[in-house]
Design an enzyme around this catalytic site. Structure first.
Site, PDB file in Angstrom:
ATOM      1  N   LYS A 108      54.463  33.860  70.924  1.00  0.00           N
ATOM      2  CA  LYS A 108      53.125  34.435  69.667  1.00  0.00           C
ATOM      3  C   LYS A 108      53.505  32.487  69.182  1.00  0.00           C
ATOM      4  CE  LYS A 108      51.311  38.264  66.469  1.00  0.00           C
ATOM      5  NZ  LYS A 108      50.804  38.320  66.397  1.00  0.00           N
ATOM      6  N   CYS A 131      43.754  33.874  26.804  1.00  0.00           N
ATOM      7  CA  CYS A 131      43.722  33.788  28.313  1.00  0.00           C
ATOM      8  C   CYS A 131      42.824  32.443  28.905  1.00  0.00           C
ATOM      9  CB  CYS A 131      42.549  36.001  28.498  1.00  0.00           C
ATOM     10  SG  CYS A 131      41.171  34.968  29.999  1.00  0.00           S
ATOM     11  N   CYS A 135      37.316  41.008  28.369  1.00  0.00           N
ATOM     12  CA  CYS A 135      37.498  39.672  29.838  1.00  0.00           C
ATOM     13  C   CYS A 135      36.584  39.677  30.860  1.00  0.00           C
ATOM     14  CB  CYS A 135      38.978  39.550  30.182  1.00  0.00           C
ATOM     15  SG  CYS A 135      39.192  37.917  30.984  1.00  0.00           S
TER      16      CYS A 135
END
Ligand code: IVH
Length: 736
Positions: free
Chosen positions: A315, A413, A436
């Site tokens: 890989k 917030c 909220c």
């Protein structure tokens, strides 16, 4: 046959031949000879004729690729030969070791190997019998896969019939992929329709193939490339390198580039050369596969427990790119947790456009000393969200600004301005306002997500706007929406409006309606009941007919009751033998009732050998579920669901069947990568047989299934003396 129908029949035949020829030029030879418009014209003419003369419609017409009826679920197909996976490595040294090992195993022989691209798509197996496509299946767990024939038939590069001299049985194996251009276009369309975007082409291909409605699959730009065979009969080849011309002759697309080598040096050169050119392929590649060319040598090399000894996958390292960090914003999650997110100058990483990356948390920013304006290195490995790996300090501009989480947030917030509090358990800040809008949006997204109610049209920006415009305050509001409201929804801004539209809205209303009768387990999961993940939701749905049954569950009450009484009994044992005896009698009664219902199994643990049980759902979770439904919110939800006519489908099984499930009451922990099944597949298997999967090892764990690169969980299991299973042993247990 009327004159014009006879004419039409002739033209239809001609059109089909032409279209198939153009498909072949386009998909197999990548050399189209007509423009897309011309092709579309031919195609449309055929569709028109078939609409006018339905008797002319034939199953092998190119138009029939648009797909049949939606399925309820995929049927299962057992592979004629298992679909194995390969050993993976990221190191050239291990590739060298691989070649030296096989040289030691087959000394004094030349061992030519083929090096070819490792396609990053979805593995499928197609069975052709006498040249005609019989079925197509996903890999599934390697032994049994999903029957995705209808979906694969919609892929234009998949021929319905093989060409030329065809073997009697021919199982062709390869990867379905979405080409890079088609992927970008699909995401643009989805963005315009307000649908969530696919993270990368592989996810898009996988998501498309798993769709139950082939009409939708037909609209997805999927292609296929074949790299090997499964079961065959009447095929006479000795070398893997012969399959490339063979596939071509049969009309199956295959890799245009491959290399032959018979030394470590040549192998590594081929791998490096492939790395240089692979960006130009239509499909994504994540590595190179090295395979022994001669089948006879393969046979002598054989298999280890997990994979063939004759092949290895190398890989390439996940692509890393540099870009500028323009800003850091703070996002609010479903449970109110504030997460810093990097706003980046957009770049393409591993095939997709990236403009955001997660910064995890405050500490991460400090630890890596990440500043706004820095040049950052980002990496996208597989489906993981891109992450900022490091910064390039030498390129730091003078103006780079440190980011102070606390100052940025200022106790509020960033979305609703509500109070925030540092959650000591998670070392993270959390917005405490349950209303909220950011939390509401995330909850809505969770509710509508694929594992929950699968209301695709409500992901991403649509969720944002529904909440922003006040149409949805909590998830069940979705069911109150009117078509007109949804059709008029503005996904853009007031200055630059972008209206959701009647067509999209109708589709969305449809999926919302459909959600009303989805299985109970999905509903229990979607409601985001604390401590109820997918596993618990599935267990609960097995034992309860309706959501009300689960809400008033006698079984859950007994589980809680049992736990309380057990604690009491422990204390009373010495102090009050008479009271203890009474309690013990109670415990035995509860135990027997739970066992009879199939909700518990006797436990062998010494501590509670008198009346010990292991229950399907533990006492803490049981308590949490009962509390949720007893709360004002829970009651309101139940009431509301009833009013809305929501009736989740029952998945209840009989008590006898529950008690008979071979893994009932057993707890498993999965660690490391299993060679031929994904974690989700292993989990699903355990759960259908009644077992649980837990994420951490404890004394309560019955089995640890350990795959490759198993880490600390395996060590812990050894310490605790827990039975460890490899994949073969695990499979045996499942089969029993
Ligand atoms: S050969 C027994 N060749 O990678 C080996 N696999 O981990 C059979 N894959 O399951 C696989 N490109 O889905 C092979 N050129 C290629 C491949 C390839 C992609 C996938 C395949 C396989 C997985 C191996």
């Amino acid at each position: 046959m009327a004159e014009d129908e006879a004419q039409a029949a002739k033209r239809v035949k001609q059109l089909r031949r032409e279209i198939k020829e153009h498909d072949r030029r386009y998909y197999e030879q990548a050399a189209p000879t007509i423009s897309d418009q011309e092709y579309d014209r031919l195609y449309k003419e055929l569709v028109d004729l078939e609409t006018r003369f339905p008797a002319l419609v034939a199953p092998d017409s190119p138009t029939q690729r648009v797909g049949g009826k939606p399925l309820e679920a995929f049927a299962q197909i057992q592979h004629r030969l298992p679909m194995l996976s390969l050993d993976n490595t990221y190191s050239e040294k291990e590739v060298a070791n691989f070649y030296r090992r096989i040289t030691r195993l087959l000394p004094d022989e030349k061992i030519p190997v083929v090096i070819e691209p490792k396609v990053d798509g979805v593995a499928v197996s197609l069975l052709y019998e006498n040249g005609k496509l019989q079925y197509a299946a996903t890999r599934g767990d390697g032994v049994v896969g999903d029957d995705i024939t209808q979906n694969v038939r919609t892929i234009r590069s998949v021929p319905e019939r093989l060409r030329g001299a065809v073997p009697k049985i021919f199982e062709a194996r390869g990867e379905v992929y979405m080409d890079k251009r088609g992927f970008e276009k699909l995401n643009e369309e989805r963005s315009a329709a307000g649908l969530p975007l696919f993270a990368n082409p592989r996810n898009a291909a996988a998501g498309s193939l798993k769709h139950l409605d082939p009409k939708i699959v037909a609209q997805r730009p999927l292609s296929i490339v074949f790299y090997g065979t499964g079961a065959t009969e009447g095929l006479d080849i000795d070398l893997h390198s012969e399959i490339f011309p063979l596939f071509k002759k049969l009309g199956l697309p295959t890799s245009a580039r491959w290399w032959l080598a018979d030394s470590v040096e040549e192998i590594l050169n081929a791998i490096r050369e492939l790395d240089k050119i692979r960006a130009d392929f239509a499909y994504q590649t994540d590595g190179a596969v090295v395979k022994v060319d001669e089948f006879e040598q393969r046979e002598r090399l054989g298999f280890t427990a997990k994979s063939p000894r004759w092949a290895i996958a190398y890989k390439y390292a996940a692509e890393r790119v540099k870009t500028r960090l323009m800003d850091i914003i703070v996002q609010v999650g479903r449970t109110g947790i504030l997460t810093p997110v990097a706003v980046l100058e957009p770049v393409t990483v591993s095939g997709s456009r990236v403009s955001r990356a997660t910064l995890h948390n405050e500490d991460e920013i400090k630890r890596k000393d990440i500043r706004i304006g820095d040049i950052v290195v980002i990496e996208k490995a597989g489906e993981v969200i891109p992450a900022v790996v490091e910064i390039v300090k030498s390129k730091r501009p003078r103006s780079a600004k440190p980011f102070n989480f606390f100052e940025h947030v200022r106790g509020k917030c960033p979305v609703c301005g509500g109070p925030v509090r540092r959650d000591p358990e998670f070392v993270a800040w959390r917005c405490e306002n349950l209303h909220c809008p950011a939390q509401t949006t995330r909850r809505l997204e969770f509710f509508a997500a694929r594992g929950a109610l699968d209301i695709e049209s409500v992901g991403g920006i649509v969720a944002d706007k529904l909440v922003e415009r006040g149409l949805v305050r909590e998830p069940l509001d979705l069911f109150e929406l009117k078509l007109e409201q949804l059709a008029k929804l503005n996904l853009g801004t007031d200055e630059a409006p972008r209206i959701f539209g009647e067509k999209n809205a109708t589709k969305a209303m449809h999926t919302i309606e459909r959600a009303k009768t989805l299985p109970l387990s999905r509903w229990l999961f979607a409601l985001a009941i604390p401590d109820v993940g997918k596993t618990t939701a599935t267990q609960l749905a097995r034992f309860h007919e309706t959501i009300e049954d689960a809400a008033n569950s006698g079984l859950l009450r007994r589980v809680v009751d049992y736990d309380i009484k057990k604690e009491q009994a422990k204390k009373l044992r010495r102090k009050d033998p008479t009271a203890y005896d009474v309690l013990r009698q109670d415990l035995i009664e509860i135990r027997d009732a739970l066992i009879k219902a199939g909700f518990a199994k006797p436990s062998k643990s010494k501590i509670d050998k008198n009346a010990g049980i292991v229950t399907e759902v533990g006492p803490m979770v049981a308590q949490s579920v009962l509390e949720f439904f007893a709360s004002a919110t829970g009651k309101r939800i139940l009431q509301w669901m009833k009013q809305l006519g929501i009736q989740p489908g029952s998945e209840k099984i009989s008590a006898k069947k529950a008690a008979d499930l071979s893994l009932a009451g057993k707890t498993f922990v999965l660690t490391g990568t299993l060679p031929s099944m994904t974690r989700e597949e292993a989990t699903a298997k355990i759960e259908t047989l009644g077992g649980h999967v837990s994420s951490s090892v404890s004394k309560k764990t019955d089995y640890v299934v350990a795959g490759k690169e198993a880490g600390s969980k395996l060590d812990k299991a050894k310490q605790l003396g827990i039975r460890i299973l490899n994949e073969a042993e695990f499979r045996k247990m499942l089969a029993r």
